[in-house]
Design a protein around this motif. Sequence first.
Motif, PDB file in Angstrom:
ATOM      1  N   PHE A  46       0.795  -1.224   0.000  1.00 25.68           N
ATOM      2  CA  PHE A  46       0.000   0.000   0.000  1.00 25.68           C
ATOM      3  C   PHE A  46       0.831   1.278   0.000  1.00 25.68           C
ATOM      4  O   PHE A  46       0.278   2.366   0.075  1.00 25.68           O
ATOM      5  CB  PHE A  46      -0.979  -0.014   1.176  1.00 25.68           C
ATOM      6  CG  PHE A  46      -1.939  -1.177   1.094  1.00 25.68           C
ATOM      7  CD1 PHE A  46      -2.980  -1.176   0.174  1.00 25.68           C
ATOM      8  CD2 PHE A  46      -1.776  -2.292   1.893  1.00 25.68           C
ATOM      9  CE1 PHE A  46      -3.854  -2.252   0.067  1.00 25.68           C
ATOM     10  CE2 PHE A  46      -2.645  -3.380   1.801  1.00 25.68           C
ATOM     11  CZ  PHE A  46      -3.681  -3.351   0.881  1.00 25.68           C
ATOM     12  N   ASN A  47       2.169   1.141  -0.069  1.00 28.05           N
ATOM     13  CA  ASN A  47       3.006   2.340  -0.201  1.00 28.05           C
ATOM     14  C   ASN A  47       4.284   2.000  -0.957  1.00 28.05           C
ATOM     15  O   ASN A  47       4.658   0.835  -1.077  1.00 28.05           O
ATOM     16  CB  ASN A  47       3.307   2.970   1.170  1.00 28.05           C
ATOM     17  CG  ASN A  47       4.107   2.044   2.063  1.00 28.05           C
ATOM     18  OD1 ASN A  47       5.162   1.568   1.685  1.00 28.05           O
ATOM     19  ND2 ASN A  47       3.590   1.767   3.247  1.00 28.05           N
ATOM     20  N   ASP A  48       4.939   3.039  -1.461  1.00 23.57           N
ATOM     21  CA  ASP A  48       6.110   2.855  -2.321  1.00 23.57           C
ATOM     22  C   ASP A  48       7.369   2.423  -1.570  1.00 23.57           C
ATOM     23  O   ASP A  48       8.379   2.120  -2.197  1.00 23.57           O
ATOM     24  CB  ASP A  48       6.406   4.148  -3.096  1.00 23.57           C
ATOM     25  CG  ASP A  48       5.335   4.444  -4.131  1.00 23.57           C
ATOM     26  OD1 ASP A  48       4.590   3.514  -4.506  1.00 23.57           O
ATOM     27  OD2 ASP A  48       5.250   5.604  -4.566  1.00 23.57           O
ATOM     28  N   SER A  49       7.324   2.405  -0.243  1.00 18.86           N
ATOM     29  CA  SER A  49       8.513   2.004   0.511  1.00 18.86           C
ATOM     30  C   SER A  49       8.437   0.550   0.984  1.00 18.86           C
ATOM     31  O   SER A  49       9.266   0.100   1.762  1.00 18.86           O
ATOM     32  CB  SER A  49       8.704   2.939   1.713  1.00 18.86           C
ATOM     33  OG  SER A  49       7.563   2.884   2.551  1.00 18.86           O
ATOM     34  N   HIS A  50       7.463  -0.185   0.485  1.00 16.98           N
ATOM     35  CA  HIS A  50       7.305  -1.593   0.868  1.00 16.98           C
ATOM     36  C   HIS A  50       8.543  -2.391   0.447  1.00 16.98           C
ATOM     37  O   HIS A  50       9.027  -2.250  -0.686  1.00 16.98           O
ATOM     38  CB  HIS A  50       6.049  -2.172   0.205  1.00 16.98           C
ATOM     39  CG  HIS A  50       5.662  -3.499   0.745  1.00 16.98           C
ATOM     40  ND1 HIS A  50       6.302  -4.668   0.381  1.00 16.98           N
ATOM     41  CD2 HIS A  50       4.705  -3.855   1.642  1.00 16.98           C
ATOM     42  CE1 HIS A  50       5.754  -5.683   1.019  1.00 16.98           C
ATOM     43  NE2 HIS A  50       4.777  -5.219   1.786  1.00 16.98           N
ATOM     44  N   PRO A  51       9.082  -3.232   1.333  1.00 14.36           N
ATOM     45  CA  PRO A  51      10.310  -3.987   1.009  1.00 14.36           C
ATOM     46  C   PRO A  51      10.140  -5.016  -0.112  1.00 14.36           C
ATOM     47  O   PRO A  51      11.136  -5.493  -0.666  1.00 14.36           O
ATOM     48  CB  PRO A  51      10.678  -4.663   2.333  1.00 14.36           C
ATOM     49  CG  PRO A  51       9.417  -4.668   3.139  1.00 14.36           C
ATOM     50  CD  PRO A  51       8.615  -3.488   2.695  1.00 14.36           C
ATOM     51  N   GLY A  52       8.910  -5.343  -0.469  1.00 13.87           N
ATOM     52  CA  GLY A  52       8.698  -6.309  -1.548  1.00 13.87           C
ATOM     53  C   GLY A  52       8.921  -5.728  -2.933  1.00 13.87           C
ATOM     54  O   GLY A  52       9.231  -6.465  -3.880  1.00 13.87           O
TER      55      GLY A  52
END
Length: 188
Positions: free
Chosen positions: A18-24
């Motif tokens: 749900f955000n651009d900093s997700h580790p995936g």
Amino acid sequence: MVKRLVVTGYKQHELGIFNDSHPGIPIIKKAIQNQLLPLIEEGLEWIILSGQQGVETWTSELVAEMKKEFPELKYAIITPFLDQEKNWNEQKQEKYRNLLFQADFQTSLTKKPYEAPWQFIEKNKFLIRNSDGILIVYDEENDGSPKYMKKLAEQYAEKEDYSIFIIDAYDLQLIAEEIAEEERNNFI
């Protein structure tokens, strides 16, 4: 030889991102890059996307970065209908407009706003008919929207010379382990 490759996969909410900093996200981008590099070496010219959020957005970001090293690589965004981003939040709309601006080709297939699901079906058929292969981020264990494109590509490949590349959960796990190992080695 694959000269025109469709890249698609899960929408970000299907992955719980749900955000651009997700580790995936870096893991998915690395997996896509690993698939693209040998194809580029063999003559891949175009990446074709429909511009949906998730795998396709991350792919367009990745290709924009890769064009620095491979300036001959181009990407197209062919949306199923006009104003696809109309109901997205402002930040996502701005990011999307930037990706459209960077694209080497951009159009809307039906040239009209959203009307019905048939526009997605026609988009899928058009993309497959106008490409040499498809790269799908999809895992059979985790149902989601890519299954429709995968099924269509498999049906098309039964009759035509069409390449299908799949990145599944196992591939992503291997990339995650590689990245973790690199980070451990860099830390030492």
